[in-house]
Design a protein around this motif. Structure first.
Motif, PDB file in Angstrom:
ATOM      1  N   GLY A  35      -2.075 -25.578  30.811  1.00 26.72           N
ATOM      2  CA  GLY A  35      -2.944 -25.019  31.013  1.00 26.72           C
ATOM      3  C   GLY A  35      -2.885 -24.376  33.021  1.00 26.72           C
ATOM      4  N   ILE A  36      -2.283 -24.813  33.376  1.00 26.71           N
ATOM      5  CA  ILE A  36      -1.690 -23.786  35.151  1.00 26.71           C
ATOM      6  C   ILE A  36      -0.768 -22.760  34.386  1.00 26.71           C
ATOM      7  N   TYR A  37       0.142 -23.293  33.473  1.00 24.41           N
ATOM      8  CA  TYR A  37       0.766 -21.955  33.070  1.00 24.41           C
ATOM      9  C   TYR A  37       0.125 -20.803  31.945  1.00 24.41           C
ATOM     10  N   ALA A  38      -0.315 -21.482  31.831  1.00 22.60           N
ATOM     11  CA  ALA A  38      -1.846 -19.851  30.894  1.00 22.60           C
ATOM     12  C   ALA A  38      -2.779 -19.702  31.920  1.00 22.60           C
ATOM     13  N   ILE A  39      -3.160 -19.944  33.034  1.00 20.88           N
ATOM     14  CA  ILE A  39      -3.840 -19.727  34.170  1.00 20.88           C
ATOM     15  C   ILE A  39      -3.164 -18.635  34.872  1.00 20.88           C
ATOM     16  N   VAL A  40      -2.125 -19.164  35.178  1.00 23.22           N
ATOM     17  CA  VAL A  40      -0.604 -17.948  36.102  1.00 23.22           C
ATOM     18  C   VAL A  40      -0.257 -16.445  35.242  1.00 23.22           C
ATOM     19  N   GLY A  41      -0.224 -17.014  34.167  1.00 20.57           N
ATOM     20  CA  GLY A  41       0.288 -16.143  33.400  1.00 20.57           C
ATOM     21  C   GLY A  41      -0.913 -15.206  32.758  1.00 20.57           C
ATOM     22  N   ALA A  42      -2.000 -15.570  32.954  1.00 13.92           N
ATOM     23  CA  ALA A  42      -3.526 -14.736  32.867  1.00 13.92           C
ATOM     24  C   ALA A  42      -3.758 -13.717  33.647  1.00 13.92           C
ATOM     25  N   THR A  43      -3.181 -14.881  34.960  1.00 11.37           N
ATOM     26  CA  THR A  43      -3.638 -14.017  35.878  1.00 11.37           C
ATOM     27  C   THR A  43      -3.421 -12.634  36.757  1.00 11.37           C
ATOM     28  N   ILE A  44      -1.672 -12.930  36.104  1.00 11.77           N
ATOM     29  CA  ILE A  44      -0.707 -12.208  35.772  1.00 11.77           C
ATOM     30  C   ILE A  44      -0.977 -10.671  35.616  1.00 11.77           C
ATOM     31  N   ALA A  45      -0.961 -10.869  34.189  1.00  6.26           N
ATOM     32  CA  ALA A  45      -1.608  -9.945  32.835  1.00  6.26           C
ATOM     33  C   ALA A  45      -2.561  -8.672  33.198  1.00  6.26           C
ATOM     34  N   TYR A  46      -3.681  -9.805  33.813  1.00 10.55           N
ATOM     35  CA  TYR A  46      -5.308  -9.251  34.440  1.00 10.55           C
ATOM     36  C   TYR A  46      -5.309  -7.810  35.878  1.00 10.55           C
ATOM     37  N   VAL A  47      -3.864  -8.571  36.804  1.00  9.42           N
ATOM     38  CA  VAL A  47      -3.570  -7.516  38.320  1.00  9.42           C
ATOM     39  C   VAL A  47      -2.697  -6.510  37.235  1.00  9.42           C
ATOM     40  N   TYR A  48      -2.074  -6.899  36.648  1.00  9.04           N
ATOM     41  CA  TYR A  48      -0.745  -5.924  36.562  1.00  9.04           C
ATOM     42  C   TYR A  48      -0.793  -5.432  35.351  1.00  9.04           C
ATOM     43  N   LEU A  49      -1.001  -6.411  34.329  1.00  9.23           N
ATOM     44  CA  LEU A  49      -0.729  -5.703  33.113  1.00  9.23           C
ATOM     45  C   LEU A  49      -1.808  -5.221  32.094  1.00  9.23           C
ATOM     46  N   PHE A  50      -2.554  -5.200  32.453  1.00 12.30           N
ATOM     47  CA  PHE A  50      -4.640  -4.640  31.404  1.00 12.30           C
ATOM     48  C   PHE A  50      -4.531  -3.566  31.682  1.00 12.30           C
ATOM     49  N   PRO A  51      -4.948  -2.501  30.725  1.00  9.63           N
ATOM     50  CA  PRO A  51      -5.328  -1.576  30.884  1.00  9.63           C
ATOM     51  C   PRO A  51      -6.483  -1.195  32.277  1.00  9.63           C
ATOM     52  N   LYS A  52      -6.921   0.264  32.731  1.00  4.16           N
ATOM     53  CA  LYS A  52      -7.484   0.316  33.633  1.00  4.16           C
ATOM     54  C   LYS A  52      -8.939   0.613  32.724  1.00  4.16           C
ATOM     55  N   PRO A  53     -10.294   0.772  33.381  1.00  2.00           N
ATOM     56  CA  PRO A  53     -11.267   0.835  32.309  1.00  2.00           C
ATOM     57  C   PRO A  53     -10.794   2.668  31.532  1.00  2.00           C
ATOM     58  N   GLY A  54     -11.244   2.810  30.926  1.00  2.00           N
ATOM     59  CA  GLY A  54     -11.070   3.972  30.077  1.00  2.00           C
ATOM     60  C   GLY A  54      -9.563   4.431  29.561  1.00  2.00           C
ATOM     61  N   LEU A  67       3.688  -7.496  28.475  1.00  2.00           N
ATOM     62  CA  LEU A  67       2.658  -8.955  27.804  1.00  2.00           C
ATOM     63  C   LEU A  67       2.682 -10.134  27.291  1.00  2.00           C
ATOM     64  N   LEU A  68       3.888  -9.127  26.255  1.00  2.00           N
ATOM     65  CA  LEU A  68       4.287  -9.736  25.188  1.00  2.00           C
ATOM     66  C   LEU A  68       5.695 -11.490  25.336  1.00  2.00           C
ATOM     67  N   ILE A  69       5.984 -10.414  26.844  1.00  2.00           N
ATOM     68  CA  ILE A  69       7.248 -11.122  27.367  1.00  2.00           C
ATOM     69  C   ILE A  69       6.376 -11.971  28.233  1.00  2.00           C
ATOM     70  N   LEU A  70       5.639 -12.308  28.937  1.00  2.94           N
ATOM     71  CA  LEU A  70       5.055 -12.905  29.598  1.00  2.94           C
ATOM     72  C   LEU A  70       4.158 -14.112  28.539  1.00  2.94           C
ATOM     73  N   LEU A  71       3.944 -13.887  27.385  1.00  5.52           N
ATOM     74  CA  LEU A  71       2.903 -14.975  26.537  1.00  5.52           C
ATOM     75  C   LEU A  71       4.321 -15.327  26.161  1.00  5.52           C
ATOM     76  N   ALA A  72       5.358 -15.211  25.435  1.00  6.02           N
ATOM     77  CA  ALA A  72       6.607 -15.937  25.645  1.00  6.02           C
ATOM     78  C   ALA A  72       6.905 -17.178  26.543  1.00  6.02           C
ATOM     79  N   SER A  73       6.954 -16.568  27.712  1.00 10.29           N
ATOM     80  CA  SER A  73       7.454 -17.207  29.438  1.00 10.29           C
ATOM     81  C   SER A  73       6.146 -18.304  29.096  1.00 10.29           C
ATOM     82  N   VAL A  74       5.367 -17.931  28.450  1.00 13.98           N
ATOM     83  CA  VAL A  74       4.124 -19.201  29.260  1.00 13.98           C
ATOM     84  C   VAL A  74       3.871 -20.299  28.052  1.00 13.98           C
TER      85      VAL A  74
END
Length: 202
Positions: A35-54, A67-74
């Protein structure tokens, strides 16, 4: 021999049969760490990898590959942690880590999980991104429920929770990351904590 002694013997036989047919060395700590790994991974994805509005996240973009590498790491971290902690607990309880029950557990867990993974890849190749998070949650929940008959019964309740949150996520696809965070992060921490507390009482 008194009736009380008979009942005690029957109870002991039942416990032995249950231990021989179920893999009971799963560590609650492994759920907490997953669970902790997933929370850290989701936080990294939200801050650095997810697209901005539009903007959009496409299959061939660098952000998607990262993002795939991050999911695989988790996933890898969760598997390694679960293996190490479960092996330690099995040795402490003088139980085998690999036997017929373990193989049945893995087969029943992997069939829905691999099927879901292949289906998700097919949908991504068709540029259908919106339901990815919900499909991951649903198929993971199905895998847990399917494997629960070969391990401690409480796993099925985590599976039911994952399926439920996955179906809600499917109705609200724009919030996929938050449902993913809830299902793979918070639910694992809660489940792992409950199991860990039970382990400490035994």
């Amino acid at each position: 021999m008194s009736e009380k002694d008979y009942l005690k013997d029957i109870s002991e036989i039942r416990n032995l049969m249950d231990r021989s047919s179920r893999f009971i060395s799963l560590s609650g700590l492994s759920g907490i760490f997953a669970g902790i790994y997933a929370i850290v991974g989701a936080t990294i994805a939200y801050v650095y990898l997810f697209p901005k509005p539009g903007e959009y996240l496409t299959l061939h973009s660098w952000n998607f590959k990262l993002l795939l590498i991050l999911l695989a790491s988790v996933l890898v971290l969760s598997i390694i942690t679960a293996y190490l902690l479960t092996t330690r607990r099995a040795k402490r309880n003088n139980e085998k880590i690999w036997d017929t029950t373990t193989r049945r557990l893995l087969v029943n867990f992997l069939i829905p999980l691999v099927t879901g993974g292949i289906y998700i890849i097919i949908k991504l190749n068709s540029q259908h991104y919106g339901l990815t998070a919900s499909l991951m949650l649903i198929f993971y929940g199905l895998a847990l429920v399917n494997a629960s008959k070969y391990t401690i019964g409480n796993v099925k309740y985590l599976g039911y929770a994952e399926i439920t949150i996955g179906l809600i996520c499917a109705a609200l696809p724009g919030y996929g990351l938050w449902f993913w965070l809830l299902g793979f992060g918070l639910f694992h921490v809660i489940y792992g904590s409950i199991m860990y507390l039970k382990e400490q009482k035994n």
